[in-house]
Design a protein around this motif. Structure first.
Motif, PDB file in Angstrom:
ATOM      1  N   LEU A  45       0.988  -1.063   0.171  1.00  0.00           N
ATOM      2  CA  LEU A  45       0.213   0.030   0.163  1.00  0.00           C
ATOM      3  C   LEU A  45       0.719   1.061  -0.038  1.00  0.00           C
ATOM      4  CD1 LEU A  45      -2.901  -1.142   2.827  1.00  0.00           C
ATOM      5  CD2 LEU A  45      -2.817  -1.271   0.228  1.00  0.00           C
ATOM      6  N   LYS A  46       0.386   2.070  -0.393  1.00  0.00           N
ATOM      7  CA  LYS A  46       0.995   3.433  -0.556  1.00  0.00           C
ATOM      8  C   LYS A  46       1.107   4.140   0.288  1.00  0.00           C
ATOM      9  CE  LYS A  46       3.635   3.035  -3.763  1.00  0.00           C
ATOM     10  NZ  LYS A  46       5.022   2.280  -3.037  1.00  0.00           N
ATOM     11  N   ILE A  47       1.367   5.100   1.388  1.00  0.00           N
ATOM     12  CA  ILE A  47       1.194   5.775   2.219  1.00  0.00           C
ATOM     13  C   ILE A  47       1.462   7.107   1.709  1.00  0.00           C
ATOM     14  CG2 ILE A  47       1.787   7.008   4.260  1.00  0.00           C
ATOM     15  CD1 ILE A  47       2.883   4.178   4.923  1.00  0.00           C
ATOM     16  N   ASP A  48       0.590   8.300   1.885  1.00  0.00           N
ATOM     17  CA  ASP A  48       0.877   9.906   1.045  1.00  0.00           C
ATOM     18  C   ASP A  48      -0.098  10.840   1.974  1.00  0.00           C
ATOM     19  OD1 ASP A  48       1.546  11.577  -1.173  1.00  0.00           O
ATOM     20  OD2 ASP A  48      -0.058  11.103  -1.618  1.00  0.00           O
ATOM     21  N   LYS A  49       0.823  11.013   2.696  1.00  0.00           N
ATOM     22  CA  LYS A  49       0.541  12.283   2.929  1.00  0.00           C
ATOM     23  C   LYS A  49      -1.055  12.089   4.634  1.00  0.00           C
ATOM     24  CE  LYS A  49      -0.035  15.826  -0.430  1.00  0.00           C
ATOM     25  NZ  LYS A  49      -0.943  16.618  -1.453  1.00  0.00           N
TER      26      LYS A  49
ATOM     27  N   TYR B 293      -4.049   6.091   3.148  1.00  0.00           N
ATOM     28  CA  TYR B 293      -3.075   5.129   2.303  1.00  0.00           C
ATOM     29  C   TYR B 293      -4.287   5.083   0.746  1.00  0.00           C
ATOM     30  CZ  TYR B 293      -1.530   3.581   6.833  1.00  0.00           C
ATOM     31  OH  TYR B 293      -1.102   2.844   7.973  1.00  0.00           O
ATOM     32  N   LYS B 294      -3.406   4.718   0.083  1.00  0.00           N
ATOM     33  CA  LYS B 294      -3.575   4.919  -1.250  1.00  0.00           C
ATOM     34  C   LYS B 294      -3.329   2.585  -2.188  1.00  0.00           C
ATOM     35  CE  LYS B 294      -2.596   7.926  -4.134  1.00  0.00           C
ATOM     36  NZ  LYS B 294      -1.790   9.288  -5.073  1.00  0.00           N
ATOM     37  N   LYS B 295      -4.335   2.645  -2.676  1.00  0.00           N
ATOM     38  CA  LYS B 295      -3.875   1.646  -3.675  1.00  0.00           C
ATOM     39  C   LYS B 295      -4.372   1.402  -4.823  1.00  0.00           C
ATOM     40  CE  LYS B 295      -2.641  -3.352  -3.848  1.00  0.00           C
ATOM     41  NZ  LYS B 295      -0.899  -2.853  -4.285  1.00  0.00           N
TER      42      LYS B 295
ATOM     43  N   THR C 238      -1.881  -3.311 -15.355  1.00  0.00           N
ATOM     44  CA  THR C 238      -1.806  -2.058 -15.747  1.00  0.00           C
ATOM     45  C   THR C 238      -2.574  -1.673 -14.304  1.00  0.00           C
ATOM     46  OG1 THR C 238      -3.241  -1.582 -16.615  1.00  0.00           O
ATOM     47  CG2 THR C 238      -0.642  -2.585 -18.119  1.00  0.00           C
ATOM     48  N   ASN C 239      -2.379  -0.411 -13.850  1.00  0.00           N
ATOM     49  CA  ASN C 239      -2.478   0.684 -12.775  1.00  0.00           C
ATOM     50  C   ASN C 239      -2.970   1.818 -13.930  1.00  0.00           C
ATOM     51  OD1 ASN C 239      -1.741  -1.050 -10.478  1.00  0.00           O
ATOM     52  ND2 ASN C 239      -0.235   0.284 -10.230  1.00  0.00           N
ATOM     53  N   GLN C 240      -4.418   1.915 -13.820  1.00  0.00           N
ATOM     54  CA  GLN C 240      -5.730   2.548 -14.328  1.00  0.00           C
ATOM     55  C   GLN C 240      -5.147   3.911 -13.144  1.00  0.00           C
ATOM     56  OE1 GLN C 240      -7.026   1.367 -16.626  1.00  0.00           O
ATOM     57  NE2 GLN C 240      -5.733  -0.391 -16.518  1.00  0.00           N
ATOM     58  N   VAL C 241      -4.732   4.999 -14.787  1.00  0.00           N
ATOM     59  CA  VAL C 241      -5.251   6.503 -14.148  1.00  0.00           C
ATOM     60  C   VAL C 241      -6.482   6.862 -13.980  1.00  0.00           C
ATOM     61  CG1 VAL C 241      -3.586   8.286 -14.085  1.00  0.00           C
ATOM     62  CG2 VAL C 241      -2.134   5.987 -14.836  1.00  0.00           C
ATOM     63  N   ILE C 242      -7.300   6.589 -12.585  1.00  0.00           N
ATOM     64  CA  ILE C 242      -8.306   7.340 -13.122  1.00  0.00           C
ATOM     65  C   ILE C 242      -8.437   8.030 -11.222  1.00  0.00           C
ATOM     66  CG2 ILE C 242     -10.847   6.785 -12.970  1.00  0.00           C
ATOM     67  CD1 ILE C 242     -10.166   3.963 -14.829  1.00  0.00           C
ATOM     68  N   VAL C 243      -9.609   9.065 -11.517  1.00  0.00           N
ATOM     69  CA  VAL C 243      -9.199   9.415 -10.385  1.00  0.00           C
ATOM     70  C   VAL C 243     -10.626  10.017  -9.746  1.00  0.00           C
ATOM     71  CG1 VAL C 243      -7.556  11.303 -10.333  1.00  0.00           C
ATOM     72  CG2 VAL C 243      -9.114  11.911 -11.218  1.00  0.00           C
ATOM     73  N   ASP C 244     -11.842   8.917 -10.357  1.00  0.00           N
ATOM     74  CA  ASP C 244     -12.526   9.021  -9.805  1.00  0.00           C
ATOM     75  C   ASP C 244     -13.056   8.372  -8.871  1.00  0.00           C
ATOM     76  OD1 ASP C 244     -13.596   6.645 -11.864  1.00  0.00           O
ATOM     77  OD2 ASP C 244     -14.850   7.935 -12.266  1.00  0.00           O
ATOM     78  N   GLY C 245     -11.854   7.284  -8.053  1.00  0.00           N
ATOM     79  CA  GLY C 245     -12.559   6.378  -7.137  1.00  0.00           C
ATOM     80  C   GLY C 245     -12.827   5.296  -8.089  1.00  0.00           C
TER      81      GLY C 245
ATOM     82  N   ASN D 136      -8.544   4.013  -2.301  1.00  0.00           N
ATOM     83  CA  ASN D 136      -8.167   4.907  -1.153  1.00  0.00           C
ATOM     84  C   ASN D 136      -9.928   5.286  -0.284  1.00  0.00           C
ATOM     85  OD1 ASN D 136      -6.142   4.388  -3.507  1.00  0.00           O
ATOM     86  ND2 ASN D 136      -6.518   6.254  -4.066  1.00  0.00           N
ATOM     87  N   ARG D 137     -10.403   5.517  -0.524  1.00  0.00           N
ATOM     88  CA  ARG D 137     -10.956   6.121   0.768  1.00  0.00           C
ATOM     89  C   ARG D 137     -11.956   4.836   1.925  1.00  0.00           C
ATOM     90  NH1 ARG D 137     -16.511   5.642   1.444  1.00  0.00           N
ATOM     91  NH2 ARG D 137     -16.787   4.721  -1.417  1.00  0.00           N
ATOM     92  N   GLU D 138     -12.547   3.978   1.015  1.00  0.00           N
ATOM     93  CA  GLU D 138     -12.071   2.995   2.171  1.00  0.00           C
ATOM     94  C   GLU D 138     -11.379   2.284   2.884  1.00  0.00           C
ATOM     95  OE1 GLU D 138     -15.018   2.845  -1.693  1.00  0.00           O
ATOM     96  OE2 GLU D 138     -12.407   2.828  -1.595  1.00  0.00           O
ATOM     97  N   LEU D 139      -9.424   2.004   2.505  1.00  0.00           N
ATOM     98  CA  LEU D 139      -8.897   2.322   3.650  1.00  0.00           C
ATOM     99  C   LEU D 139      -8.534   2.688   4.326  1.00  0.00           C
ATOM    100  CD1 LEU D 139      -5.985   0.984   0.786  1.00  0.00           C
ATOM    101  CD2 LEU D 139      -6.984  -0.172   2.068  1.00  0.00           C
ATOM    102  N   ASN D 140      -8.968   3.778   4.402  1.00  0.00           N
ATOM    103  CA  ASN D 140      -9.245   5.356   5.300  1.00  0.00           C
ATOM    104  C   ASN D 140      -9.720   5.810   6.300  1.00  0.00           C
ATOM    105  OD1 ASN D 140      -5.987   6.767   4.071  1.00  0.00           O
ATOM    106  ND2 ASN D 140      -7.132   6.349   2.852  1.00  0.00           N
ATOM    107  N   ASN D 141     -11.571   4.897   5.573  1.00  0.00           N
ATOM    108  CA  ASN D 141     -12.682   4.986   6.419  1.00  0.00           C
ATOM    109  C   ASN D 141     -12.990   3.626   7.034  1.00  0.00           C
ATOM    110  OD1 ASN D 141     -12.729   7.570   5.859  1.00  0.00           O
ATOM    111  ND2 ASN D 141     -13.740   7.482   3.863  1.00  0.00           N
ATOM    112  N   GLY D 142     -11.824   2.912   7.430  1.00  0.00           N
ATOM    113  CA  GLY D 142     -12.576   1.936   7.746  1.00  0.00           C
ATOM    114  C   GLY D 142     -11.406   0.860   7.767  1.00  0.00           C
ATOM    115  N   LEU D 143     -10.954   0.435   6.689  1.00  0.00           N
ATOM    116  CA  LEU D 143     -10.888  -1.027   6.518  1.00  0.00           C
ATOM    117  C   LEU D 143      -9.137  -1.150   6.562  1.00  0.00           C
ATOM    118  CD1 LEU D 143     -11.632  -1.371   2.811  1.00  0.00           C
ATOM    119  CD2 LEU D 143     -12.411  -2.494   4.326  1.00  0.00           C
ATOM    120  N   LEU D 144      -8.450   0.533   7.617  1.00  0.00           N
ATOM    121  CA  LEU D 144      -7.364  -0.225   7.893  1.00  0.00           C
ATOM    122  C   LEU D 144      -7.473   0.381   9.192  1.00  0.00           C
ATOM    123  CD1 LEU D 144      -4.462  -1.095   6.902  1.00  0.00           C
ATOM    124  CD2 LEU D 144      -3.939   0.670   6.136  1.00  0.00           C
ATOM    125  N   LYS D 145      -7.036   0.339  10.113  1.00  0.00           N
ATOM    126  CA  LYS D 145      -6.915   0.465  11.842  1.00  0.00           C
ATOM    127  C   LYS D 145      -6.071  -0.061  12.243  1.00  0.00           C
ATOM    128  CE  LYS D 145     -12.506   0.796  12.273  1.00  0.00           C
ATOM    129  NZ  LYS D 145     -13.629   0.008  12.597  1.00  0.00           N
TER     130      LYS D 145
END
Length: 727
Positions: free
Chosen positions: A633-637, A640-642, A650-657, A662-671
């Motif tokens: 996982l990437k730690i940024d600011k 967490y990002k994944k 290939t990793n998709q460069v899409i910023v709409d989630g 990312n949102r799910e990791l930071n909102n409860g999936l990782l404690k």
């Protein structure tokens, strides 16, 4: 399929998991189509597997590397096993896997509908938590169920003399309560927080089929039909604590079924009770600094294999630059002096002589340097070492002596035949006395001709034992390390190039053909009576090494041939990459971008890798081992990002989630750095389906999201480093 290098597999199950079994044999005796006797026999037997301890040889590698410091806080720890079935060789409840519990032969069995669960888990604790925990040495008596209530929940495993006969999990007949093991006692809160439940456990073990062509083969024991290595992997569910020492612990979950079914039953553990787990393996590492695989491989220092001493002994620089080191030398008479020595690995090309040189003794190979007044003992030491190794190997020595005897008899027969032909072909009218004189005069001539002929088809077949031994010497196998590297300055240790960053050393060399020739000559001196030795010439020309190109001609600037040399180069790589990432992949190429065949390719010490190749190295590629790719996982600011991947990885460069979690990791999936594995897998699967990146038709396996799919999404891309060599 992940790439041409790696195939990720959900699991490899053994034909039968460990446990107790009963087989029934029925026999009916018929007479005139009528049954006259029915015989029924029942046999009990047990299937064994690792249980309370692990064989160290079953563990291929661990990550983060044991007892190392580095930047590991973005990766889940893992352990790679050498055996494909090990995490599934037994079950937590002692019963066959769910999908195997069919009542009729026609009942469909599907590992996708009922994923097998590994019987072990990898837990992670930081140094503060470990101050309250302790891995203790114990016996099985302290693990199996007892009648005493001491505030500890033990695995529901019973002794062989248990009165509760219907219990599934019992000690086997060969397991004694006095056998040793290691245990750890977790509190109710620690168990509920750290130990994954069933659905997550099934996602934290997978297997990989990996090409081992460019690896050191030592320790790789499980191969598939294509010759690829097969490994199983256990992954942890917690990220390391930054700036602290962390302890990874592999524990057995056998006998703890009632607390692992799903998240809620864990609350049934009584307060102020501890849960005892058997510890199968553990290691420590420090998350400190910036050192990582990428950082280490990009900081490799390239140098020739010679002593690098700045501003010291300038008059000796030509000797150091040629690979020589001054060593203490005790002569045969007992005098102590200093002599020059270099091993087979030299920084400059040493052309061999145009003619094979054979020495009568080691002293004959000594050379004297008038400039310094020192002897050069390089070839003398090689010759004497070859003789010692030859005599030490009784199989080789006996085979060589028998061959020499057979060759002597063969040569005598050829001599007799040639001499008789001299008489038979003499049609002159000489008197008998003159013919005899002519016959005797021909003896020396014929013997001289036979002794100087180099017709390899005129010798007795060389024994396999002799070929194998000479081949090993030719490839520098079995040579004591002190002869290869006589001084530590030839192979510098890693050093700091800036704060918290380390540099490994890749030392390049040529193989000196004269040193190898002296080594072989010493081994072949056993039982030799003539100066000319066809075995030495055959070995030097590479006839005992399949596919090896030797004897290339060296031409000087004036265009004149001044000798021949062995076309062999190599490297010694000393780095934390070697000790920390077992299975490191290294490839060597020549100037025409042709992959070079390795004569020797292995880790010769915990942090030293040796590669010797047929040809001149112009390019080296170092790759992260595919069986040990990180779950990252990437730690940024502070968050967490994944990204998630489509089928081609290939990793998709899409910023709409929609192409990340990312949102799910930071909102409860990782404690508390502990990952809800089942929850993350469900989110990944849903998004892959929504983006039509998985085929979810009924006939496709895409409707399932197993540990293989989870591993594919979680692994980071392998790090690759290309190093160009100035030829």
């Amino acid at each position: 399929m992940m790439s041409e290098h790696t195939k990720i597999v959900q699991c490899f199950l053994p034909p039968m998991v460990a446990g107790k079994y009963t087989t029934e044999v029925n026999q009916r005796i018929l007479k005139e189509n009528r049954s006259i006797q029915d015989i029924k026999k029942t046999f009990d037997f047990g299937v064994d597997a690792a249980r309370f301890t692990l064989n160290p040889n079953d563990i291929y590698s661990v990550y983060p590397p044991a007892n190392k410091s580095g930047s590991y806080s973005e990766s889940l720890p893992h352990l790679v096993f050498t055996r494909r079935t090990l995490p599934w060789e037994r079950t937590i409840d002692g019963l066959p896997p769910v999908f195997q519990r069919s009542t009729t032969p026609e009942e469909k069995r599907n590992t996708l509908d009922s994923p097998p669960v590994p019987w072990m888990a990898l837990l992670l604790f930081d140094e503060d938590e470990m101050s309250q925990l302790q891995i203790e040495k114990n016996t099985l008596a302290a693990v199996i169920q007892s009648d005493t209530a001491d505030g500890i929940i033990r695995p529901e495993i019973f002794g062989t003399q248990s009165a509760i006969k219907e219990e599934v999990l019992q000690l086997m007949e060969w397991e004694k309560s006095t056998d040793g093991c290691f245990t750890i006692d977790l509190t109710k809160e620690q168990f509920e927080t750290h130990v994954p439940y069933m659905e997550s456990l099934s996602l934290l073990a997978h297997a990989k089929e990996v090409s081992i062509e460019n690896k050191d083969k030592e320790g790789i024991t499980d191969l598939n039909a294509d010759g690829n290595g097969v490994f199983s992997v256990i992954v942890g569910n917690r990220l390391p604590a930054s700036g602290k020492q962390n302890t990874a612990i592999v524990v057995s979950l056998e006998g703890h079924t009632r607390y692992l079914a799903d998240a809620s039953p864990k609350a049934n553990i009584p307060t102020d009770i501890k849960i005892r787990l058997v510890v199968l393996a553990s290691w420590n590492f420090m998350d400190s600094g910036n050192a990582s695989f990428s950082q280490l491989v990009n900081s490799v220092d390239i140098k020739p294999i010679s002593i690098q001493r700045e501003n010291e002994a300038i008059e000796l620089r030509p000797y150091f630059d040629s690979g020589y080191v001054p060593l203490e030398h005790l002569t045969r008479t007992g005098a102590s002096t200093i002599s020059w020595y270099h091993g087979p690995f030299v920084p400059k090309l040493f052309p061999s002589t145009s003619k094979t040189v054979s020495f009568s003794s080691s002293d004959a190979a000594l050379r004297y340097d008038k400039t310094t007044g020192f002897f050069d003992i390089s070839f003398a030491a090689a010759w004497q070492l070859g003789r010692i190794l030859g005599l030490q190997n009784q199989e080789f020595a006996k085979a060589l002596l028998n061959w020499r005897l057979a060759q002597t008899q063969f040569t005598a027969g050829k001599t007799k035949e040639a001499l008789l032909n001299t008489i038979l072909e003499d049609n002159s009218t000489l008197y008998l006395k003159d013919k005899v004189i002519h016959y005797l005069g021909a003896i020396d001539k014929v013997e001289t001709e036979l002794a100087t002929e180099k017709r390899f088809d005129e010798i007795v077949d060389v024994p396999t034992e002799v070929k194998r031994f000479l081949n090993n010497l030719y490839s520098v196998n079995g040579i004591p390390f002190s002869y290869l590297l006589p001084h530590e300055f030839l192979l510098q240790k890693e050093h700091h190039i800036k704060e918290d960053t380390y540099s490994g050393t890749l030392s390049l060399f040529y193989v000196d053909p004269n040193w190898i020739e002296a080594l072989l000559d010493g081994a072949l001196s056993i039982g030799r009576v003539a100066n000319h030795d066809p075995l030495l010439e055959m070995t030097i020309s590479g006839q005992f090494i399949e596919g090896y190109n030797t004897g290339s001609v060296v031409i000087d600037k004036e265009g004149e041939i001044y000798g021949r040399r062995l076309n062999t180069t190599g490297f010694l790589f000393r780095s934390d990459l070697v000790s920390g990432w077992r299975g490191l992949e290294i490839m060597a190429f020549d100037a025409q971008n042709k992959a070079l065949n390795a004569l020797r390719f292995e880790r010769i010490d915990s942090d030293i890798f040796l590669g010797i190749f047929n040809g001149n190295i112009a390019r080296i590629i170092i790759k992260q081992p595919y069986e040990g790719l990180h779950f990252g996982l990437k730690i940024d600011k502070g968050g967490y990002k994944k990204n998630i991947k489509n089928e081609d990885g290939t990793n998709q460069v899409i910023v709409d989630g929609t192409a990340d979690v990312n949102r799910e990791l930071n909102n409860g999936l990782l404690k508390n750095r502990i990952l809800d594995v089942a929850g993350l897998a469900a989110v990944m699967h849903k998004k892959l389906v929504e983006k039509d990146w998985m085929d979810t038709t009924e006939k496709s396996a895409g409707k399932y999201f197993t540990s293989a799919e989870f591993a594919f999404q979680m692994v980071d891309s392998p790090v690759k480093k290309e190093i160009l060599i100035e030829v």
